[in-house]
Design an enzyme around this catalytic site. Structure first.
Site, PDB file in Angstrom:
ATOM      1  N   LYS A  22       0.835  -1.212   0.000  1.00 40.53           N
ATOM      2  CA  LYS A  22       0.000   0.000   0.000  1.00 40.53           C
ATOM      3  C   LYS A  22       0.866   1.257   0.000  1.00 40.53           C
ATOM      4  CE  LYS A  22      -1.659   1.559   4.099  1.00 40.53           C
ATOM      5  NZ  LYS A  22      -1.404   2.947   4.479  1.00 40.53           N
ATOM      6  N   ASN A  23       1.856   1.281   0.909  1.00 38.33           N
ATOM      7  CA  ASN A  23       2.612   2.524   1.086  1.00 38.33           C
ATOM      8  C   ASN A  23       3.616   2.783  -0.037  1.00 38.33           C
ATOM      9  OD1 ASN A  23       1.118   3.014   3.323  1.00 38.33           O
ATOM     10  ND2 ASN A  23       2.701   2.446   4.807  1.00 38.33           N
ATOM     11  N   ARG A  91      -4.434  10.645   4.825  1.00 44.80           N
ATOM     12  CA  ARG A  91      -3.279  11.530   4.949  1.00 44.80           C
ATOM     13  C   ARG A  91      -2.221  11.249   3.888  1.00 44.80           C
ATOM     14  NH1 ARG A  91      -6.241  11.668   8.699  1.00 44.80           N
ATOM     15  NH2 ARG A  91      -6.600  13.592   9.850  1.00 44.80           N
ATOM     16  N   CYS A 115      -4.187  12.834  13.296  1.00 43.90           N
ATOM     17  CA  CYS A 115      -5.067  11.673  13.257  1.00 43.90           C
ATOM     18  C   CYS A 115      -4.857  10.872  14.521  1.00 43.90           C
ATOM     19  CB  CYS A 115      -4.847  10.841  12.000  1.00 43.90           C
ATOM     20  SG  CYS A 115      -3.359   9.880  12.020  1.00 43.90           S
ATOM     21  N   PRO A 121       2.323  16.416  11.061  1.00 40.49           N
ATOM     22  CA  PRO A 121       2.732  17.675  10.445  1.00 40.49           C
ATOM     23  C   PRO A 121       3.338  17.454   9.059  1.00 40.49           C
ATOM     24  CG  PRO A 121       4.325  17.010  12.118  1.00 40.49           C
ATOM     25  CD  PRO A 121       3.204  16.012  12.168  1.00 40.49           C
ATOM     26  N   ILE A 122       3.354  18.519   8.253  1.00 43.23           N
ATOM     27  CA  ILE A 122       4.008  18.406   6.936  1.00 43.23           C
ATOM     28  C   ILE A 122       5.099  19.474   6.776  1.00 43.23           C
ATOM     29  CG2 ILE A 122       2.091  17.255   5.734  1.00 43.23           C
ATOM     30  CD1 ILE A 122       1.464  20.086   4.500  1.00 43.23           C
ATOM     31  N   LEU A 124       8.198  19.365   7.142  1.00 42.38           N
ATOM     32  CA  LEU A 124       9.413  18.937   6.420  1.00 42.38           C
ATOM     33  C   LEU A 124       9.167  18.883   4.901  1.00 42.38           C
ATOM     34  CD1 LEU A 124      10.535  16.142   8.914  1.00 42.38           C
ATOM     35  CD2 LEU A 124      11.561  18.412   8.664  1.00 42.38           C
ATOM     36  N   ASP A 306       4.698   0.502  12.051  1.00 41.52           N
ATOM     37  CA  ASP A 306       3.499  -0.135  11.490  1.00 41.52           C
ATOM     38  C   ASP A 306       3.343  -1.596  11.921  1.00 41.52           C
ATOM     39  OD1 ASP A 306       2.883   2.218  10.249  1.00 41.52           O
ATOM     40  OD2 ASP A 306       3.558   1.618   8.255  1.00 41.52           O
TER      41      ASP A 306
HETATM   42  N1  EPU Z   1       7.039  14.365  10.680  1.00 39.77           N
HETATM   43  C1  EPU Z   1       7.313  15.676  10.966  1.00 39.77           C
HETATM   44  N2  EPU Z   1       7.199  16.589   9.945  1.00 39.77           N
HETATM   45  C2  EPU Z   1       6.833  16.236   8.681  1.00 39.77           C
HETATM   46  C3  EPU Z   1       6.566  14.879   8.410  1.00 39.77           C
HETATM   47  C4  EPU Z   1       6.680  13.964   9.433  1.00 39.77           C
HETATM   48  O1  EPU Z   1       7.646  16.035  12.093  1.00 39.77           O
HETATM   49  O2  EPU Z   1       6.757  17.111   7.821  1.00 39.77           O
HETATM   50  C5  EPU Z   1       7.171  13.366  11.760  1.00 39.77           C
HETATM   51  C6  EPU Z   1       5.872  12.608  12.011  1.00 39.77           C
HETATM   52  O3  EPU Z   1       5.026  13.319  12.895  1.00 39.77           O
HETATM   53  C7  EPU Z   1       6.369  11.321  12.592  1.00 39.77           C
HETATM   54  C8  EPU Z   1       7.675  11.070  11.823  1.00 39.77           C
HETATM   55  O4  EPU Z   1       8.053  12.358  11.317  1.00 39.77           O
HETATM   56  O5  EPU Z   1       6.676  11.504  13.946  1.00 39.77           O
HETATM   57  C9  EPU Z   1       7.609  10.079  10.700  1.00 39.77           C
HETATM   58  O6  EPU Z   1       6.505  10.362   9.856  1.00 39.77           O
HETATM   59  P1  EPU Z   1       6.549  10.097   8.302  1.00 39.77           P
HETATM   60  O7  EPU Z   1       6.476  11.413   7.586  1.00 39.77           O
HETATM   61  O8  EPU Z   1       7.688   9.200   7.971  1.00 39.77           O
HETATM   62  O9  EPU Z   1       5.161   9.335   8.069  1.00 39.77           O
HETATM   63  P2  EPU Z   1       4.348   9.365   6.728  1.00 39.77           P
HETATM   64  O10 EPU Z   1       5.263   9.441   5.598  1.00 39.77           O
HETATM   65  O11 EPU Z   1       3.246  10.357   6.829  1.00 39.77           O
HETATM   66  C10 EPU Z   1       4.338   6.796   6.243  1.00 39.77           C
HETATM   67  C11 EPU Z   1       3.326   5.694   6.164  1.00 39.77           C
HETATM   68  C12 EPU Z   1       2.813   5.346   7.549  1.00 39.77           C
HETATM   69  C13 EPU Z   1       4.000   4.949   8.410  1.00 39.77           C
HETATM   70  C14 EPU Z   1       5.047   6.076   8.440  1.00 39.77           C
HETATM   71  C15 EPU Z   1       6.302   5.725   9.210  1.00 39.77           C
HETATM   72  C16 EPU Z   1       2.304   6.025   3.982  1.00 39.77           C
HETATM   73  C17 EPU Z   1       1.088   6.344   3.201  1.00 39.77           C
HETATM   74  N3  EPU Z   1       2.210   6.103   5.305  1.00 39.77           N
HETATM   75  O12 EPU Z   1       3.654   7.924   6.778  1.00 39.77           O
HETATM   76  O13 EPU Z   1       1.949   4.229   7.379  1.00 39.77           O
HETATM   77  O14 EPU Z   1       3.574   4.676   9.719  1.00 39.77           O
HETATM   78  O15 EPU Z   1       5.427   6.397   7.077  1.00 39.77           O
HETATM   79  O16 EPU Z   1       6.909   4.604   8.687  1.00 39.77           O
HETATM   80  O17 EPU Z   1       3.329   5.671   3.424  1.00 39.77           O
HETATM   81  C18 EPU Z   1       0.219   2.744   7.904  1.00 39.77           C
HETATM   82  O18 EPU Z   1       0.423   2.175   6.813  1.00 39.77           O
HETATM   83  O19 EPU Z   1      -0.515   2.244   8.808  1.00 39.77           O
HETATM   84  C19 EPU Z   1       0.843   4.028   8.161  1.00 39.77           C
HETATM   85  C20 EPU Z   1       0.418   4.863   9.099  1.00 39.77           C
END
Ligand code: EPU
Length: 421
Positions: A22-23, A91, A115, A121-122, A124, A306
């Site tokens: 999925k991811n 998200r 969530c 946050p975004i 980064l 995950d």
């Molecule tokens: N973070 C920030 N700033 C940002 C982005 C992230 O501080 O701009 C923080 C987040 O709050 C978190 C950490 O960085 O503490 C890691 O978050 P990340 O950005 O890596 O998560 P994501 O890319 O939004 C993906 C997966 C998640 C998975 C995470 C971590 C997808 C669609 N989602 O999310 O998958 O948990 O990476 O590996 O790829 C799931 O499949 O159940 C799921 C939640």
């Protein structure tokens, strides 16, 4: 709403086919927005999240079909606007921002908000876009990213919890069509980032270093259509390995990649679960008595967040004290109180859960709160005595392809039913 009704206590036995990731699929589908030519993406899991991404791409103006695991996207003419209703529901849809900015030089996207598993946050993602020359404005819940031109740059993308997976994907995609060279330091090393880079390179991008903390992207003028097969889902695979161990069964995983599962296989080994290769397949079974283990979730190649909830279900069945520390998402312990309803003894202390394992679990109605928490409740229900009803399994359907069918094939007594009032 639908539920799973599980009659527990049956050891899982047999072979299960692992679906596409999925991811990996979600950002790869979004990457098809980078070209006006057709892209063909195979091994896309049929999930509510991937179907939702199809809707998003269509809403942006792309022609999209999704049949028998193959998604075809042609984004001849697209618009750069994604509203709250789209981004709020998933998200992961934030990964359209990079392609839109690269292709149209503008993207207007609703801020995703937090969530149940924590703040999402975004900052980064936006820091990366700014480093490439985009102007960012946040107004009325929307992010407006615009750029006269995008120019490569060196940037550090690590945040408070380490690298960001979708942030890395977004900046990498935006940089493919920028002038000059972009270097992302502290990039996420997840296999899903590598899969996306492989797809982008097949489209004509020039990316090296994906899978390491330093990714280098040399911008090109244009990308073209490409075909790609998505990698197997390592989180689904880990879930079946753990379910096999929790039910004291023996399950063969067809299509899983051991090299993407090192941390999970290593921890399972420490916990007394044997995971071996039989030909190209992985086989999981208990090697003897289960043993307690301590786990800290970390960015890849560490133990994945995950898989934290599913592992907690196994450790609740394991005599002794295990400590699970969640370092990626601060409130990803919603499954603890539901596991307690099945008889588990777990206490939360700051970012850690102390699992006093070995108490017998017995079936009860429980409520799924998010995708991976749902999987943990299903595993616990499969191992518990009596009947467990897991309510709100729409969470599970977001990320597991036909999980009930796959489990039934392994001998589980599991039915999809309408939720009892
Ligand atoms: N973070 C920030 N700033 C940002 C982005 C992230 O501080 O701009 C923080 C987040 O709050 C978190 C950490 O960085 O503490 C890691 O978050 P990340 O950005 O890596 O998560 P994501 O890319 O939004 C993906 C997966 C998640 C998975 C995470 C971590 C997808 C669609 N989602 O999310 O998958 O948990 O990476 O590996 O790829 C799931 O499949 O159940 C799921 C939640």
């Amino acid at each position: 709403m639908e539920s799973f009704l599980i009659k527990g206590g049956v050891p899982l036995r047999g072979t299960v086919d692992i679906s596409g990731s999925k991811n990996a699929a979600l950002p790869i589908m979004a990457a098809a927005l980078l070209t006006d030519e057709p892209c063909v993406i195979r091994r896309v899991p049929d999930l509510s999240d991937t179907r939702f991404m199809v809707q998003i791409l269509k809403s942006l103006g792309a022609e999209v079909s999704f049949e028998s695991g193959t998604v075809t996207v042609q984004a001849k003419k697209i618009r750069g606007y994604a509203d709250y209703e789209l981004v709020r529901k998933m998200r992961g849809s934030i990964c359209i921002a990079g392609p839109l900015l690269a292709r149209l030089r503008k993207a207007r996207i609703s801020l995703p908000g937090g969530c149940i598993i924590g703040a999402r946050p975004i900052n980064l993602h936006l820091k990366g876009f700014e480093a490439l020359g985009a102007k960012i404005k946040i107004e009325s819940g929307y992010v407006d990213a615009t750029a006269k031109k995008l120019t490569g740059n060196s940037l550090f993308l690590g945040g408070r919890a380490g690298p960001t997976v979708l942030g890395t994907a977004n900046v990498m995609m935006a940089a493919t069509l920028a002038d000059e060279v972009t270097v992302i330091e502290s990039a996420a090393c997840e296999p899903e980032v590598v899969d996306l880079a492989n797809f982008l390179n097949a489209m004509g991008a020039k990316i090296s270093g994906a899978g390491s903390p330093t990714i280098t992207i040399t911008g090109v003028k244009k990308l073209h259509g490409a075909e790609h097969e998505v990698i197997p889902d390592r989180i689904e695979a880990a879930t079946f390995l753990i379910a096999a161990a929790a039910t004291n069964g023996e399950v063969v995983l067809r299509g899983a990649r051991a090299d993407h599962l090192r941390a999970v296989i290593d921890k399972l080994g420490e916990a007394g679960v044997s995971v071996t290769l039989r030909g190209k397949n992985l086989v999981a079974r208990r090697g003897g008595k289960l043993r307690p283990v301590d786990i800290t979730t970390l960015p890849y190649a560490g133990f994945p967040t995950d898989v934290q909830a599913q592992m907690m279900a196994l450790l609740a069945l394991t005599p002794g004290i295990s400590i699970i520390t969640e370092r990626i998402f601060e409130s990803r312990f919603m499954h603890v109180s539901e596991l307690a309803r099945l008889g588990a003894d777990i206490e939360i202390e700051g970012p850690s859960a102390i699992v006093k394992g070995g108490r017998p679990l017995s079936g009860a109605p429980v409520m799924a709160s998010d995708l991976r928490a749902s999987a943990a409740l299903v595993i616990a229900g499969l191992a518990a005595k009596g009947e467990t009803q897991v309510n709100r399994i729409y969470h599970l359907d977001r990320g597991y392809e036909r999980m009930d069918e796959k489990l039934r094939k392994l001998g589980a007594r599991i039915q999809r039913v309408e939720e009892k009032a």
